[in-house]
Scaffold this motif. Sequence first.
Motif, PDB file in Angstrom:
ATOM      1  N   UNK A  84     -40.644 -27.535  -2.790  1.00 42.47           N
ATOM      2  CA  UNK A  84     -40.761 -28.550  -3.935  1.00 42.47           C
ATOM      3  C   UNK A  84     -39.666 -28.744  -4.546  1.00 42.47           C
ATOM      4  N   UNK A  85     -39.150 -30.223  -4.385  1.00 42.76           N
ATOM      5  CA  UNK A  85     -37.815 -30.807  -4.921  1.00 42.76           C
ATOM      6  C   UNK A  85     -38.113 -31.710  -6.372  1.00 42.76           C
ATOM      7  N   UNK A  86     -37.635 -31.058  -7.458  1.00 44.10           N
ATOM      8  CA  UNK A  86     -37.935 -31.934  -8.636  1.00 44.10           C
ATOM      9  C   UNK A  86     -36.534 -32.233  -9.225  1.00 44.10           C
ATOM     10  N   UNK A  87     -36.545 -33.485  -9.514  1.00 46.80           N
ATOM     11  CA  UNK A  87     -35.177 -33.856 -10.189  1.00 46.80           C
ATOM     12  C   UNK A  87     -35.341 -35.604 -10.451  1.00 46.80           C
ATOM     13  N   UNK A  88     -34.329 -35.968 -11.059  1.00 45.25           N
ATOM     14  CA  UNK A  88     -34.106 -37.422 -11.460  1.00 45.25           C
ATOM     15  C   UNK A  88     -33.242 -37.652 -12.264  1.00 45.25           C
ATOM     16  N   UNK A  89     -33.136 -38.573 -12.955  1.00 47.78           N
ATOM     17  CA  UNK A  89     -31.909 -39.161 -13.752  1.00 47.78           C
ATOM     18  C   UNK A  89     -32.225 -38.607 -15.288  1.00 47.78           C
ATOM     19  N   UNK A  90     -31.443 -38.284 -15.998  1.00 51.16           N
ATOM     20  CA  UNK A  90     -31.634 -37.726 -17.450  1.00 51.16           C
ATOM     21  C   UNK A  90     -31.699 -38.766 -18.389  1.00 51.16           C
ATOM     22  N   UNK A  91     -30.983 -40.084 -18.004  1.00 55.48           N
ATOM     23  CA  UNK A  91     -31.134 -41.334 -18.708  1.00 55.48           C
ATOM     24  C   UNK A  91     -32.507 -41.786 -18.801  1.00 55.48           C
ATOM     25  N   UNK A 114     -40.357 -15.353  -7.145  1.00 55.72           N
ATOM     26  CA  UNK A 114     -39.627 -16.354  -6.428  1.00 55.72           C
ATOM     27  C   UNK A 114     -38.549 -17.221  -7.430  1.00 55.72           C
ATOM     28  N   UNK A 115     -37.261 -16.890  -7.230  1.00 56.92           N
ATOM     29  CA  UNK A 115     -36.321 -17.745  -7.997  1.00 56.92           C
ATOM     30  C   UNK A 115     -36.218 -19.090  -7.433  1.00 56.92           C
ATOM     31  N   UNK A 116     -35.305 -19.875  -8.204  1.00 58.82           N
ATOM     32  CA  UNK A 116     -35.298 -21.287  -8.139  1.00 58.82           C
ATOM     33  C   UNK A 116     -34.018 -21.752  -8.058  1.00 58.82           C
ATOM     34  N   UNK A 117     -33.654 -22.788  -7.198  1.00 58.35           N
ATOM     35  CA  UNK A 117     -32.395 -23.343  -6.920  1.00 58.35           C
ATOM     36  C   UNK A 117     -32.346 -24.386  -8.296  1.00 58.35           C
ATOM     37  N   UNK A 118     -31.111 -24.518  -8.706  1.00 57.46           N
ATOM     38  CA  UNK A 118     -30.914 -25.192 -10.035  1.00 57.46           C
ATOM     39  C   UNK A 118     -29.612 -26.021  -9.820  1.00 57.46           C
ATOM     40  N   UNK A 119     -29.430 -27.274 -10.161  1.00 60.03           N
ATOM     41  CA  UNK A 119     -28.177 -28.083 -10.369  1.00 60.03           C
ATOM     42  C   UNK A 119     -27.599 -27.529 -11.453  1.00 60.03           C
ATOM     43  N   UNK A 120     -26.462 -27.001 -11.549  1.00 56.51           N
ATOM     44  CA  UNK A 120     -25.785 -26.600 -13.097  1.00 56.51           C
ATOM     45  C   UNK A 120     -24.684 -27.562 -13.495  1.00 56.51           C
ATOM     46  N   UNK A 121     -23.787 -28.242 -12.647  1.00 61.23           N
ATOM     47  CA  UNK A 121     -23.759 -28.109 -11.350  1.00 61.23           C
ATOM     48  C   UNK A 121     -22.532 -27.166 -10.942  1.00 61.23           C
ATOM     49  N   UNK A 122     -22.617 -26.676  -9.716  1.00 63.26           N
ATOM     50  CA  UNK A 122     -22.983 -27.360  -8.392  1.00 63.26           C
ATOM     51  C   UNK A 122     -24.339 -26.312  -8.365  1.00 63.26           C
ATOM     52  N   UNK A 152     -34.031 -26.046 -24.244  1.00 69.36           N
ATOM     53  CA  UNK A 152     -33.796 -27.480 -24.472  1.00 69.36           C
ATOM     54  C   UNK A 152     -32.867 -28.116 -23.731  1.00 69.36           C
ATOM     55  N   UNK A 153     -32.077 -27.286 -23.266  1.00 71.22           N
ATOM     56  CA  UNK A 153     -30.907 -27.909 -22.327  1.00 71.22           C
ATOM     57  C   UNK A 153     -31.244 -27.812 -20.901  1.00 71.22           C
ATOM     58  N   UNK A 154     -32.208 -27.440 -20.532  1.00 72.23           N
ATOM     59  CA  UNK A 154     -32.699 -27.538 -18.902  1.00 72.23           C
ATOM     60  C   UNK A 154     -32.456 -29.147 -18.385  1.00 72.23           C
ATOM     61  N   UNK A 155     -31.627 -28.929 -17.416  1.00 71.35           N
ATOM     62  CA  UNK A 155     -31.493 -30.096 -16.795  1.00 71.35           C
ATOM     63  C   UNK A 155     -30.402 -30.964 -17.076  1.00 71.35           C
ATOM     64  N   UNK A 156     -29.881 -30.773 -18.369  1.00 75.91           N
ATOM     65  CA  UNK A 156     -28.710 -31.266 -19.033  1.00 75.91           C
ATOM     66  C   UNK A 156     -27.303 -30.814 -18.418  1.00 75.91           C
ATOM     67  N   UNK A 157     -26.696 -31.667 -17.935  1.00 72.52           N
ATOM     68  CA  UNK A 157     -25.274 -31.264 -17.570  1.00 72.52           C
ATOM     69  C   UNK A 157     -24.268 -32.556 -17.772  1.00 72.52           C
ATOM     70  N   UNK A 158     -23.132 -32.483 -17.177  1.00 69.12           N
ATOM     71  CA  UNK A 158     -22.182 -33.527 -17.368  1.00 69.12           C
ATOM     72  C   UNK A 158     -22.339 -34.708 -16.040  1.00 69.12           C
ATOM     73  N   UNK A 159     -22.976 -34.112 -15.222  1.00 70.30           N
ATOM     74  CA  UNK A 159     -23.607 -35.380 -14.340  1.00 70.30           C
ATOM     75  C   UNK A 159     -24.750 -36.133 -14.844  1.00 70.30           C
ATOM     76  N   UNK A 160     -25.033 -37.256 -14.339  1.00 70.65           N
ATOM     77  CA  UNK A 160     -26.167 -38.067 -14.910  1.00 70.65           C
ATOM     78  C   UNK A 160     -27.851 -37.738 -14.271  1.00 70.65           C
ATOM     79  N   UNK A 161     -27.534 -36.709 -13.448  1.00 72.84           N
ATOM     80  CA  UNK A 161     -28.898 -36.489 -13.016  1.00 72.84           C
ATOM     81  C   UNK A 161     -29.155 -34.829 -13.063  1.00 72.84           C
ATOM     82  N   UNK A 162     -30.358 -34.581 -12.713  1.00 65.93           N
ATOM     83  CA  UNK A 162     -30.950 -33.050 -12.942  1.00 65.93           C
ATOM     84  C   UNK A 162     -31.766 -32.636 -11.489  1.00 65.93           C
ATOM     85  N   UNK A 163     -31.523 -31.378 -11.087  1.00 62.16           N
ATOM     86  CA  UNK A 163     -32.392 -31.057  -9.891  1.00 62.16           C
ATOM     87  C   UNK A 163     -32.692 -29.776  -9.959  1.00 62.16           C
ATOM     88  N   UNK A 164     -33.984 -29.514  -9.561  1.00 63.15           N
ATOM     89  CA  UNK A 164     -34.671 -27.968  -9.423  1.00 63.15           C
ATOM     90  C   UNK A 164     -35.472 -27.919  -8.459  1.00 63.15           C
TER      91      UNK A 164
END
Length: 335
Positions: A84-91, A114-122, A152-164
């Motif tokens: 299952x790929x969950x992600x999008x634009x933080x804006x 089960x651990x999860x893959x997460x965009x930090x980035x990378x 509260x910071x989940x998905x927030x990073x210096x890129x415009x998108x999040x992914x988990x």
Amino acid sequence: MSKRTGVILDVRMQRESKSFTDALYAVLTAAGLFEGPKFMLSGLSGMAFKFTVHEKLLPMSVTAYGQWGTEHRRAVDNLGIFLVDDGGRTRHDSFGAYQRIAIDCVKQSLDRGLACLYWIPEFGVIHGYDEDDRVFYVQDGWSGETQYVLYDNFGLNFTPFWDCMYVGERVMIPLQDTVLESLRLALEDWETPHKTLPDLSLGSGRLAYSFLIRALQQGGFDSYGAIYILESYMTSRIEISAYLQEVQSVLPGLEEVQHLYAKLVEGLRGPFAAAISEKNSGKLLMQVQLPSLCSALKKALELEERAMQQVTKISGQYPDRKRSTLPRWGAHTAR
């Protein structure tokens, strides 16, 4: 029954390949969903073959190999593993709602072991959480230290998108089928010049070679990005050679493909080692060695072109239902 307040899984991520491959390998091996060396996962998933280069050699090239939802799903599907790929634009205004749902999904996955893959980035790995402190435990693979991400910071990073991403159960696919599909994925990557249209500043497959060689010859490129791209490229070609060495008996004609990649790797080792020097201040690209490196890359391009011609012959000997069967509702009709 009391509600769990946290969990920490024994997962160890180590950066060696593409960050997605490293994270996926850590998650799957810890869960007992994959056995074998990392180069096998990199090869079977097709991730090793992905090669994209920005015209100015920006470091983002290494992860800009296409639309992640498509690229990663096809890679993991070929391993027979649910994803299952969950992600999008933080804006987006809906990000807050998606963030709350994703946080719950991550905790549920961790509770199942089960651990999860997460965009930090990378890409990294979420391997635990603490409900009292409202934090996730994250590994980036570069060090053994754990990083902390507040809910509260989940998905927030210096890129415009999040992914988990969350993985599930596995079904066994015959090795011959998996190897054949990995070659077809490789061939698609090789023959698709731009994987992130309408952006034409990124070249993929054979075009990536042209972008890389031209930038090294003309100058004005990102030095850090150049080194990162070159090291990632070299690692991936070593992975491909090792992978094909392991599976070359699975399909007739694959020995020739393996031979070509082995020759490619051997021809690059010397020029590659001479072009990148390690100093106390970090790694440096030796300008005087760039002509020799470009010459070696041109030869590598020729060898990989020959390898892909052989892959085309091998693929043509077997039916390809994934690409020849029209979906029930057609390829582009609304559903």
